[in-house]
Scaffold this active site. Structure first.
Site, PDB file in Angstrom:
ATOM      1  CD  GLU A  53      -1.356  -2.387   2.065  1.00 24.84           C
ATOM      2  OE1 GLU A  53      -2.360  -3.118   2.611  1.00 24.84           O
ATOM      3  OE2 GLU A  53      -0.273  -2.808   1.987  1.00 24.84           O
ATOM      4  CB  CYS A  76      -0.679  -4.091   8.538  1.00 27.23           C
ATOM      5  SG  CYS A  76       0.306  -3.004   7.885  1.00 27.23           S
ATOM      6  N   GLY A 155       9.648 -37.748  -7.111  1.00 28.26           N
ATOM      7  CA  GLY A 155       9.524 -38.134  -8.417  1.00 28.26           C
ATOM      8  C   GLY A 155       9.616 -39.374  -8.687  1.00 28.26           C
ATOM      9  CB  THR A 162      10.941 -43.267  -5.308  1.00 27.05           C
ATOM     10  OG1 THR A 162      11.462 -44.033  -4.376  1.00 27.05           O
ATOM     11  CG2 THR A 162       9.807 -42.660  -5.333  1.00 27.05           C
ATOM     12  NE  ARG A 208      21.628 -26.938  -7.091  1.00 28.38           N
ATOM     13  CZ  ARG A 208      21.135 -28.149  -6.174  1.00 28.38           C
ATOM     14  NH1 ARG A 208      21.161 -27.985  -4.833  1.00 28.38           N
ATOM     15  NH2 ARG A 208      20.245 -28.995  -6.571  1.00 28.38           N
ATOM     16  CB  SER A 223      15.338 -40.704  15.600  1.00 31.57           C
ATOM     17  OG  SER A 223      13.825 -40.502  15.026  1.00 31.57           O
ATOM     18  CD  GLU A 293      13.215 -31.337  -2.537  1.00 29.02           C
ATOM     19  OE1 GLU A 293      13.827 -32.132  -3.105  1.00 29.02           O
ATOM     20  OE2 GLU A 293      13.162 -30.183  -2.547  1.00 29.02           O
ATOM     21  N   GLY A 295      12.503 -39.866   1.467  1.00 25.01           N
ATOM     22  CA  GLY A 295      12.074 -41.274   1.094  1.00 25.01           C
ATOM     23  C   GLY A 295      10.883 -41.526   1.518  1.00 25.01           C
TER      24      GLY A 295
END
Length: 370
Positions: A53, A76, A155, A162, A208, A223, A293, A295
């Site tokens: 604004e 705000c 992916g 995978t 990147r 863990s 991202e 397993g």
């Protein structure tokens, strides 16, 4: 599309320019119209810098007086690192404010509208509200659910694998898909992975992209504190955080010396890191959106826990067969009538791969009820 919707669409397009830069602040833009002409536009870029604004008012100058300000989020009304936008709108002589949605931040939450109305400014809200909530779904989630919006990316081959039977997985998808993953990271406050992925792939998990304005936090769930102090995920910027159940002070000290912030959770009863507790902690760190991202085990645990709000799945045109590693591994078999439900809301080609975006409808409904 009527003129008001057309202008609000412009506001949303401008606000999206801050997708990779405004966090922890919401993505906000403002367009000022006077006598049917756009006289000022502003886009918030980074926390601590001028709000949308203020920038639009500066561009409009005296032409703002008597005009209408379109914003995708309620202005705000509190003093933070920048002054209240309501004061600027009032001082500039704006006659009407049209906002897409109320600000879910408890510091605002209707207070901005009240201040504007008390100053004699006409206020409307609700125009293209659903689109505005989608744009800032992470901010809304943090404010209303006290946890970030969670996107799980993976992916896979066409048969949902995978990695090969021996763990080989580089690269399943194309260079074009990997560029999109970089964009997903750039839009996230944090990228989350598990120690298994770190040990298997030694990823850096950084952004990147040339000209990247910020790096997300890199979060490792570990863990037993197996992370080595030469892992690429640690980086050089102090943005690596590890959640652990370990109380091994020697390992904690070694990782801390390498620039890692170690968060030792106190509840050891389950033997596993509490995913809701971890997400709540990330919300306290002002994380709006997080990207997983990981397993198949950690990814499956997030889905089993009902914590995945959005799926970002990349499919390559290949087959690995049933001995290969699957996308998601659940702790217990799931009956058909208890399957995790997602609604596909986008599918497109990215290079030779198919990108599928799917939404957890319960998550989306909860954000629209607040």
């Amino acid at each position: 599309m009527d003129p008001g919707e057309s202008i609000m669409q412009r506001v949303l397009e401008l606000a999206a320019q801050g997708t990779a830069s405004t966090q922890p602040n919401p993505r906000v833009a403002c367009v000022i119209v006077n006598n049917g002409e756009i006289v000022g536009e502003g886009v918030h870029q980074r926390a601590g810098e001028p709000h949308a604004e203020r920038l639009a008012l500066e561009q409009a100058g005296e032409r703002a007086r008597g005009g209408t300000a379109y914003v995708n989020l309620e202005p705000c009304c509190h003093q933070g690192r920048t002054p209240p936008c309501t004061d600027g709108l009032i001082d500039a002589g704006i006659s009407k404010v049209i906002a897409a949605m109320r600000d879910p931040n408890p510091l605002v939450e209707g207070g901005g509208f009240e201040m504007l109305a008390a100053a004699g400014i006409e206020v409307e809200h609700g125009l293209m509200e659903e689109q505005a909530r989608w744009l800032n779904r992470g901010f809304v989630s943090r404010m209303t659910r006290e946890r970030p919006w969670v996107t799980l990316k993976t992916g896979a081959t066409l048969d949902g694998r995978t990695a090969a039977y021996d763990g080989t997985s580089k690269w399943i998808t194309s260079a074009e898909a990997r560029i999109r993953v970089q964009e997903l990271r750039a839009a996230s406050s944090a990228v989350i992975t598990g120690i298994g992925t770190v040990q298997a792939d030694d990823p850096s998990l950084d952004v990147r992209i040339d000209g990247a304005l910020r790096q997300p936090l890199r979060v490792v769930l570990d863990s037993h504190l197996q992370l080595t102090d030469n892992a690429r995920v640690i980086g050089q910027d102090g943005h690596c955080h590890v959640f652990t159940l370990s109380q091994d002070e020697q390992r904690i000290d070694a990782l801390s010396a390498a620039g890692v912030e170690v968060v030792a959770l106190s509840d050891l009863s389950s033997g596993r890191i509490s995913l809701p507790e971890m997400l709540a902690e990330l919300a306290k760190w002002q994380c709006n959106e997080v990207l997983i991202e990981a397993g198949s085990t950690l990814s499956g645990a997030f889905i089993e826990s009902g914590l995945v709000d959005e799926l970002a799945l990349f499919y390559a045109g290949s087959i690995l067969g049933d001995k290969a590693q699957s996308m998601f591994q659940f702790e217990q078999p799931v009956p058909f009538d208890q399957r995790a439900e997602f609604v596909i809301n986008n599918a497109e080609m990215i290079g030779p791969d198919v990108f599928v975006q799917a939404l957890n409808q319960h998550s989306w409904q909860s954000l629209n009820q607040n």
